[in-house]
Design a protein around this motif. Structure first.
Motif, PDB file in Angstrom:
ATOM      1  N   ALA A  16       0.863  -1.187   0.000  1.00 12.27           N
ATOM      2  CA  ALA A  16       0.000   0.000   0.000  1.00 12.27           C
ATOM      3  C   ALA A  16       0.897   1.234   0.000  1.00 12.27           C
ATOM      4  O   ALA A  16       1.868   1.305   0.747  1.00 12.27           O
ATOM      5  CB  ALA A  16      -0.910   0.009   1.220  1.00 12.27           C
ATOM      6  N   GLU A  21      -2.284  13.741   1.810  1.00 17.49           N
ATOM      7  CA  GLU A  21      -2.845  14.179   0.535  1.00 17.49           C
ATOM      8  C   GLU A  21      -1.897  15.129  -0.197  1.00 17.49           C
ATOM      9  O   GLU A  21      -1.701  15.023  -1.411  1.00 17.49           O
ATOM     10  CB  GLU A  21      -4.196  14.872   0.787  1.00 17.49           C
ATOM     11  CG  GLU A  21      -4.894  15.357  -0.481  1.00 17.49           C
ATOM     12  CD  GLU A  21      -5.400  14.219  -1.338  1.00 17.49           C
ATOM     13  OE1 GLU A  21      -5.370  14.360  -2.569  1.00 17.49           O
ATOM     14  OE2 GLU A  21      -5.809  13.191  -0.766  1.00 17.49           O
ATOM     15  N   ASP A  40      -2.840  -0.466  -8.586  1.00 18.85           N
ATOM     16  CA  ASP A  40      -4.220  -0.791  -8.954  1.00 18.85           C
ATOM     17  C   ASP A  40      -4.969   0.488  -9.318  1.00 18.85           C
ATOM     18  O   ASP A  40      -4.895   1.490  -8.601  1.00 18.85           O
ATOM     19  CB  ASP A  40      -4.937  -1.474  -7.789  1.00 18.85           C
ATOM     20  CG  ASP A  40      -4.321  -2.817  -7.444  1.00 18.85           C
ATOM     21  OD1 ASP A  40      -3.514  -3.323  -8.256  1.00 18.85           O
ATOM     22  OD2 ASP A  40      -4.628  -3.352  -6.364  1.00 18.85           O
ATOM     23  N   ALA A  42      -8.678   2.329 -10.215  1.00 23.77           N
ATOM     24  CA  ALA A  42     -10.137   2.215 -10.059  1.00 23.77           C
ATOM     25  C   ALA A  42     -10.772   2.208 -11.437  1.00 23.77           C
ATOM     26  O   ALA A  42     -10.541   3.104 -12.246  1.00 23.77           O
ATOM     27  CB  ALA A  42     -10.673   3.393  -9.245  1.00 23.77           C
ATOM     28  N   ARG A  97      -3.912   7.718 -11.322  1.00 25.79           N
ATOM     29  CA  ARG A  97      -3.517   7.170 -10.023  1.00 25.79           C
ATOM     30  C   ARG A  97      -4.081   7.990  -8.869  1.00 25.79           C
ATOM     31  O   ARG A  97      -4.580   7.425  -7.890  1.00 25.79           O
ATOM     32  CB  ARG A  97      -1.996   7.114  -9.915  1.00 25.79           C
ATOM     33  CG  ARG A  97      -1.377   5.859 -10.537  1.00 25.79           C
ATOM     34  CD  ARG A  97      -1.287   5.959 -12.018  1.00 25.79           C
ATOM     35  NE  ARG A  97      -0.846   4.704 -12.646  1.00 25.79           N
ATOM     36  CZ  ARG A  97      -0.935   4.483 -13.944  1.00 25.79           C
ATOM     37  NH1 ARG A  97      -1.448   5.420 -14.751  1.00 25.79           N
ATOM     38  NH2 ARG A  97      -0.535   3.337 -14.452  1.00 25.79           N
ATOM     39  N   SER A 100      -7.622   7.191  -8.324  1.00 30.63           N
ATOM     40  CA  SER A 100      -7.885   5.843  -7.823  1.00 30.63           C
ATOM     41  C   SER A 100      -7.572   5.701  -6.336  1.00 30.63           C
ATOM     42  O   SER A 100      -7.807   4.635  -5.763  1.00 30.63           O
ATOM     43  CB  SER A 100      -7.048   4.828  -8.612  1.00 30.63           C
ATOM     44  OG  SER A 100      -7.375   4.870  -9.990  1.00 30.63           O
ATOM     45  N   ALA A 101      -7.016   6.736  -5.714  1.00 30.17           N
ATOM     46  CA  ALA A 101      -6.622   6.654  -4.314  1.00 30.17           C
ATOM     47  C   ALA A 101      -7.837   6.638  -3.395  1.00 30.17           C
ATOM     48  O   ALA A 101      -8.873   7.247  -3.683  1.00 30.17           O
ATOM     49  CB  ALA A 101      -5.716   7.835  -3.955  1.00 30.17           C
ATOM     50  N   VAL A 102      -7.698   5.920  -2.286  1.00 29.68           N
ATOM     51  CA  VAL A 102      -8.714   5.909  -1.239  1.00 29.68           C
ATOM     52  C   VAL A 102      -8.299   6.948  -0.196  1.00 29.68           C
ATOM     53  O   VAL A 102      -7.167   6.930   0.289  1.00 29.68           O
ATOM     54  CB  VAL A 102      -8.816   4.511  -0.597  1.00 29.68           C
ATOM     55  CG1 VAL A 102      -9.817   4.526   0.554  1.00 29.68           C
ATOM     56  CG2 VAL A 102      -9.212   3.473  -1.645  1.00 29.68           C
ATOM     57  N   ARG A 103      -9.216   7.831   0.148  1.00 28.17           N
ATOM     58  CA  ARG A 103      -8.881   8.934   1.042  1.00 28.17           C
ATOM     59  C   ARG A 103      -9.636   8.812   2.366  1.00 28.17           C
ATOM     60  O   ARG A 103     -10.797   8.402   2.388  1.00 28.17           O
ATOM     61  CB  ARG A 103      -9.195  10.267   0.373  1.00 28.17           C
ATOM     62  CG  ARG A 103      -8.243  10.571  -0.792  1.00 28.17           C
ATOM     63  CD  ARG A 103      -8.717  11.727  -1.666  1.00 28.17           C
ATOM     64  NE  ARG A 103      -7.694  12.110  -2.640  1.00 28.17           N
ATOM     65  CZ  ARG A 103      -7.468  11.463  -3.771  1.00 28.17           C
ATOM     66  NH1 ARG A 103      -8.212  10.400  -4.093  1.00 28.17           N
ATOM     67  NH2 ARG A 103      -6.496  11.862  -4.586  1.00 28.17           N
ATOM     68  N   HIS A 104      -8.935   9.186   3.422  1.00 32.86           N
ATOM     69  CA  HIS A 104      -9.543   9.217   4.752  1.00 32.86           C
ATOM     70  C   HIS A 104      -8.923  10.390   5.506  1.00 32.86           C
ATOM     71  O   HIS A 104      -7.760  10.356   5.893  1.00 32.86           O
ATOM     72  CB  HIS A 104      -9.301   7.916   5.516  1.00 32.86           C
ATOM     73  CG  HIS A 104      -9.961   7.877   6.850  1.00 32.86           C
ATOM     74  ND1 HIS A 104     -11.332   7.695   7.008  1.00 32.86           N
ATOM     75  CD2 HIS A 104      -9.465   8.001   8.109  1.00 32.86           C
ATOM     76  CE1 HIS A 104     -11.631   7.716   8.288  1.00 32.86           C
ATOM     77  NE2 HIS A 104     -10.510   7.907   8.982  1.00 32.86           N
ATOM     78  N   ALA A 108      -4.155   9.594   2.094  1.00 35.99           N
ATOM     79  CA  ALA A 108      -4.606   8.891   0.894  1.00 35.99           C
ATOM     80  C   ALA A 108      -3.770   7.629   0.732  1.00 35.99           C
ATOM     81  O   ALA A 108      -2.611   7.558   1.177  1.00 35.99           O
ATOM     82  CB  ALA A 108      -4.465   9.783  -0.329  1.00 35.99           C
ATOM     83  N   LEU A 110      -3.038   3.975  -1.932  1.00 37.29           N
ATOM     84  CA  LEU A 110      -3.210   3.186  -3.154  1.00 37.29           C
ATOM     85  C   LEU A 110      -2.618   1.801  -2.897  1.00 37.29           C
ATOM     86  O   LEU A 110      -1.648   1.655  -2.150  1.00 37.29           O
ATOM     87  CB  LEU A 110      -2.481   3.830  -4.329  1.00 37.29           C
ATOM     88  CG  LEU A 110      -3.081   5.116  -4.918  1.00 37.29           C
ATOM     89  CD1 LEU A 110      -2.005   5.907  -5.640  1.00 37.29           C
ATOM     90  CD2 LEU A 110      -4.218   4.770  -5.864  1.00 37.29           C
TER      91      LEU A 110
END
Length: 497
Positions: A16, A21, A40, A42, A97, A100-104, A108, A110
């Motif tokens: 990962a 960010e 990966d 999205a 890219r 496609s990142a997951v943010r919280h 972030a 990937l």
């Protein structure tokens, strides 16, 4: 590299990419320049993640020759005005890219894959940008992508890797090796040049191939410089042909320059035929052994036991070989033992095949047909290696014709000598070109359909790391370093016509 590791594809780790960010872009730029992480995307990078750079690139309607990344966020409007499609294309890939990142919160992440040996180096790169590369457990039911040792574009570290790299196209042309399977690159290359040499057995022609390999190594001619990495493969084929020519006593045909050390193809065709079939039987046995290992690694003991390319198929093959020994030698014991072993192999294979059907009478009929096909295929595959002798005889016959024509003209005065020289040169050039093509194709066919069909039951997924050159701002520290380049994307598995 340990020998056990060298026999397998490069070990992969699920990773990962985690970063604040604000630091994610810089971290991704460093990853792109390193070229050793497959990220990966999205939706496979579809319209859902298209950004401003991709939109501007689409408006320009021009495809760049090579996408390039800017080290710092560029002015997209200025790039569009200047038609910098290379930087726009690189920025568009970066946007894929980023999208496609997951943010919280402010972080972030990937997910992707990285060769295990490169995880530490890559983590240090990202850490310098404020991010982290975190190793993860491989998800259940997900096979890592495959990267064969020496398959990338990075310079090989030593001679063994150079040779392995030249053999890699033999495997990738057939298909992508499943991650769990053995890497057959070196054995496949050695077997190929050996079969080629038997069919192209002439010491003179073999030495010409070695000379061509040395020209390739030197980058000559320039129009084929892209094939330079294949020079060990060509040299190996030439050396094998030279050794076979020495065994046959052939040097630009039966010129008498070399004595016959083993056999003369045109005088002992049956002996050559028997040797070719025996070699094929040994190679098939080795292929079955490798197939057993692959089935075990793919699905465990049950998969190895019942597969026609596993223990069941190997048992059937062994039993039929013993029956063939009875037919050849006339020893009844071979026939009885062979029949028992073959029956056990049929029972195992039938159990595995029936389990894949819908059951009932239809499943039994389908299983019977498949078992019959397996038996016929074993016989035809063994006999198929007779082509090693057939094309070896063809090569020897062409050389004999050219030499007979040459000697027939030499006794007819000065004009006859000139004509003899022309016949010798042109005849050998034609035999060299024609037989090199034929032997190359036939060796490839034997490798793909007789051997690889037992090694592989499925196909893997090639490792495709994200790798782009980076345009650095003058005065900024460079982050360039050695890259693990992507394995060439192979074609689909070959199918016999």
């Amino acid at each position: 590299m340990p020998r056990a590791e060298a026999a397998l594809p490069v070990r992969m780790r699920r990773v990962a990419i985690v970063a604040p960010e604000k630091a994610l872009r810089e971290g991704l730029v460093r990853i792109a320049e390193a070229g050793c992480v497959e990220i990966d995307l999205a939706g496979d990078g579809g319209p859902d993640v298209r950004g401003p750079a991709a939109t501007r690139l689409q408006r320009l309607r021009t495809e760049p020759a090579q996408p390039v990344l800017s080290e710092a966020p560029p002015d997209l409007d200025a790039l569009e005005r200047e038609c910098r499609t290379d930087l726009l294309a690189g920025e568009a890939q970066l946007e894929e890219r980023l999208g496609s990142a997951v943010r919280h919160g402010a972080a972030a992440a990937l997910a992707g894959w990285c060769p295990e040996a490169e995880v530490g180096t890559t983590a240090a790169r990202i850490a310098a940008a404020g991010g982290a590369l975190v190793p993860l457990r491989t998800p259940r039911g997900v096979d890592p992508p495959t990267l064969l040792t020496g398959a990338g574009t990075a310079p090989p570290a030593h001679a063994a890797r150079t040779v392995r790299r030249s053999f890699t196209p033999l495997v990738t042309t057939y298909g992508t090796v499943p991650y769990a399977d053995l890497d057959p690159t070196m054995p496949a290359g050695i077997v190929y040049v050996m079969m080629f040499g038997l069919m192209f057995g002439d010491a003179g022609h073999g030495l010409l191939l070695v000379a061509l390999a040395l020209l390739l190594r030197a980058g000559r001619p320039r129009r084929v410089a892209a094939l330079r990495r294949l020079w060990p493969f060509v040299a190996g084929a030439g050396l094998a042909a030279t050794l076979a020519g020495v065994a046959y006593g052939e040097f630009f045909g039966p010129t008498g320059v070399l004595p016959v050390l083993w056999l003369e193809p045109l005088e002992e065709p049956m002996r050559l035929l028997a040797a070719a079939v025996e070699l094929g039987a040994v190679l098939l046995a080795v292929a079955y052994a490798a197939g057993i290992v692959n089935r075990w690694r793919e699905g465990g003991p049950a998969a190895a036991l019942y597969a026609t390319t596993g223990i069941a198929g190997a048992t059937l093959y062994l039993g039929l070989a013993a029956v063939a020994g009875y037919v050849w030698l006339g020893q009844a014991a071979y026939g009885v033992v062979g029949a028992v072993i073959a029956a056990g192999g049929l029972a195992l294979a039938g159990t595995g095949l029936y389990a894949t059907t819908a059951g009932g009478p239809g499943g039994a009929v389908q299983t019977g047909i498949q078992l019959f096909d397996a038996v016929v295929r074993i016989g035809s595959n063994v006999v198929s290696f007779a082509r090693l002798a057939a094309f070896g005889l063809t090569h020897a016959a062409l050389g004999s014709i050219v030499w007979d024509g040459t000697t027939a003209l030499t006794g007819r005065g000065p004009v006859g000598v000139v004509a003899a020289v022309l016949v010798f040169l042109l005849g050998n050039a034609l035999a060299f070109a024609l037989e090199a093509l034929v032997a190359g194709v036939q060796a490839l066919r034997l490798e793909f359909y007789e051997l690889f069909s037992r090694l592989f039951e499925g196909e893997g997924r090639p490792f495709r790391p994200w790798h782009l050159p980076v345009e650095h701002i003058p005065g900024s520290p460079a982050v360039a370093g050695p890259a693990v380049a992507a394995q060439a994307v192979p074609n689909g598995p070959a199918r016999e016509e």
